[in-house]
Enzyme design. Structure first.
Site, PDB file in Angstrom:
ATOM      1  N   TYR A 161       0.797  -1.236  -0.057  1.00  0.00           N
ATOM      2  CA  TYR A 161       0.129   0.190  -0.028  1.00  0.00           C
ATOM      3  C   TYR A 161       1.035   1.238   0.061  1.00  0.00           C
ATOM      4  CZ  TYR A 161      -3.723   3.413   1.855  1.00  0.00           C
ATOM      5  OH  TYR A 161      -4.269   4.344   2.145  1.00  0.00           O
ATOM      6  N   THR A 164       2.064   7.131   1.948  1.00  0.00           N
ATOM      7  CA  THR A 164       2.730   7.803   2.585  1.00  0.00           C
ATOM      8  C   THR A 164       4.100   8.262   1.721  1.00  0.00           C
ATOM      9  OG1 THR A 164       2.221   7.082   4.661  1.00  0.00           O
ATOM     10  CG2 THR A 164       4.360   8.204   4.697  1.00  0.00           C
ATOM     11  N   SER A 168       4.805  14.230   3.030  1.00  0.00           N
ATOM     12  CA  SER A 168       3.184  13.987   3.604  1.00  0.00           C
ATOM     13  C   SER A 168       3.059  12.725   4.232  1.00  0.00           C
ATOM     14  CB  SER A 168       2.266  14.097   2.189  1.00  0.00           C
ATOM     15  OG  SER A 168       2.654  12.847   1.338  1.00  0.00           O
ATOM     16  N   SER A 170       0.865  12.402   7.845  1.00  0.00           N
ATOM     17  CA  SER A 170      -0.416  12.500   8.393  1.00  0.00           C
ATOM     18  C   SER A 170      -1.049  13.571   7.416  1.00  0.00           C
ATOM     19  CB  SER A 170      -0.307  13.400   9.634  1.00  0.00           C
ATOM     20  OG  SER A 170       0.282  12.318  10.814  1.00  0.00           O
ATOM     21  N   GLY A 279      -7.915  -0.846   7.883  1.00  0.00           N
ATOM     22  CA  GLY A 279      -6.628  -1.038   7.922  1.00  0.00           C
ATOM     23  C   GLY A 279      -6.380  -0.860   9.870  1.00  0.00           C
ATOM     24  N   ARG A 305       8.790 -17.624  38.873  1.00  0.00           N
ATOM     25  CA  ARG A 305       9.865 -16.723  39.351  1.00  0.00           C
ATOM     26  C   ARG A 305       9.723 -16.501  40.771  1.00  0.00           C
ATOM     27  NH1 ARG A 305      14.945 -14.869  39.119  1.00  0.00           N
ATOM     28  NH2 ARG A 305      15.349 -12.893  39.427  1.00  0.00           N
ATOM     29  N   GLU A 401      -0.991   3.947   9.925  1.00  0.00           N
ATOM     30  CA  GLU A 401      -2.482   3.820   9.536  1.00  0.00           C
ATOM     31  C   GLU A 401      -3.239   5.078  10.107  1.00  0.00           C
ATOM     32  OE1 GLU A 401      -2.816   1.806   7.493  1.00  0.00           O
ATOM     33  OE2 GLU A 401      -2.855  -0.279   7.885  1.00  0.00           O
TER      34      GLU A 401
END
Length: 419
Positions: A161, A164, A168, A170, A279, A305, A401
């Site tokens: 995909y 981005t 650029s 966000s 997504g 433990r 995403e």
């Protein structure tokens, strides 16, 4: 008609369930070591429990034993993913007529949560691949669907995909990669950054500018590996997600047939955002799997433990911490599943609910994994212990995403919008 995988044989088709062949479930398919209060099968149908068991079994047997090696050697586990595709995991919510399993968004979330207990990084790539296949299935014409989807669903070919860019992230609507139409081709120029699978995958779903500035000038093209003018940057060195390569994808006078455009010119941004809504559910589901595994690891460590002469399980402070982790895990799971159902039903608030799920779940699940590491003490910081890899692999879920800051913007805009 494409051959259906096991998942599609129990997928809901209309008002009935298709059962061409029964799923073969062994004792190893049982969800191992699950305490009832965090059991991820709560509230599921019998069919959902069946494919959840298949996914847990695959995660335990085919992924978890190799998770550390894939991380340390940066191996892209192609053959393992193709085995997953044989179970129907290559096109989970793609329509069956082109080889998909035809399952719902909730079903998909259940599967990705289970797979992520075996390897978050590999499951996250599978989720991206599924998103690309769904975009072609949903927005492509019949010719495009038949050309690309069968090979994607079988994972004979892999997808990436490409939204981005270096300038650029966000602000996705400001992307600069251009596509000039010349005859029956678009000529692409520009580059994409942080592309999962970049260089190793075969199909690139690319958002590019064919028109004016802003979202209305963006279109979506499918670019095939080997196209002249398509090249890749160096393989990035990352904190986590090391079982999937990440590279820049570069276009230099790259000629792509007009017939590879999904939808109409100017529809690309809408396609990209619709893909990301799913997504966000997928990546939140991957976070759930990591958190679920980490709670189980922390519990097991507390039982064996000893410090100050007794097991950590007898320490009330750690008991309370474990209780908080379990509560946040179950709360997160409920939110993801509610958002998944809203997206499936095209609910008016689906975008905000998906954003809420991505924001809350990726934040809280990271905190769960981080707390589990802390409860392991110094051992948690060693690569011999899986908990540290869960921490490293899901940290990026708060960024990709759509960053969690952008999720806050989406939610607040919805709350403050005029009715």
């Amino acid at each position: 008609m494409a051959v259906l995988g096991p998942l599609s044989r129990i997928a809901r088709i209309g008002s009935t369930f298709c059962r061409n062949r029964p799923l073969i479930l062994t004792k190893s398919s049982q969800i191992r070591g699950i305490v009832s209060c965090i059991d991820p099968s709560h509230g599921l149908t019998d069919e959902q429990k069946e494919f959840q068991k298949v996914a847990f079994d695959f995660a335990a047997n085919e992924m978890a034993p190799h998770m550390a090696e894939w991380d340390q050697k940066e191996i892209f586990p192609v053959e393992t993913m193709r085995k997953a595709a044989q179970l129907g995991f290559g096109g989970i919510y793609v329509q069956p007529d082109v080889g998909g399993s035809g399952l719902s968004r909730l079903d998909t979330s259940i599967i990705f949560e289970a797979l992520s207990t075996g390897c978050v990084s590999t499951t996250a790539y599978i989720s991206i691949h599924n998103m690309c296949a769904w975009m072609i299935d949903t927005f492509g014409n019949n010719e495009q669907r038949e050309k690309f989807c069968p090979d994607l669903c079988s994972m004979e070919k892999f997808a990436s995909y490409c939204l981005t860019e270096p300038g650029s992230g966000s602000d996705a609507a400001s992307l600069l990669t251009s596509a000039q139409k010349k005859g029956d081709h678009y000529i692409l120029n520009g580059s994409k950054a942080f592309i999962s699978g970049g260089g190793d995958t075969d199909v690139y779903v690319v958002m590019c500018r064919t028109g004016v500035k802003g979202p209305k000038g963006i279109s979506c093209l499918v670019v095939e590996k080997g196209t002249p003018g398509l090249s890749f940057g160096k393989k990035e060195k990352k904190v986590g997600w090391n079982s999937q390569p990440t590279r820049a994808v570069i276009f230099e006078d790259c000629a792509v047939p007009v017939t590879n455009r999904l939808g109409e010119e100017g529809q690309g941004f809408n396609i990209a955002m619709k893909g990301l809504n799913g997504g966000r559910i997928n990546i939140a589901s991957c976070s759930l799997g990591a958190a679920h595994a980490s709670v189980s690891l922390a519990r097991d460590h507390m039982l064996v433990r000893k410090q100050f002469g007794e097991a950590l399980a007898n320490n009330q402070y750690l008991q309370f911490k474990l209780a908080e982790m379990a509560t946040k895990l179950v709360t997160s799971r409920l939110l993801v599943r509610e958002a998944a159902k809203a997206l499936q039903e095209n609910h008016p608030d689906a975008v905000s609910l998906c954003s809420m799920a991505k924001l809350f779940v990726t934040d809280e699940c990271f905190n769960i994994c981080n707390q589990a590491l802390q409860m392991h003490g110094g051992y948690g910081y060693l690569k011999d212990y899986a908990v540290q890899q869960f921490v490293r692999d899901i940290r990026v879920h708060q960024i990709l995403e759509g960053t969690n800051e952008v999720m806050r913007m989406i939610i607040s805009r919805n709350l403050l919008a005029e009715s």
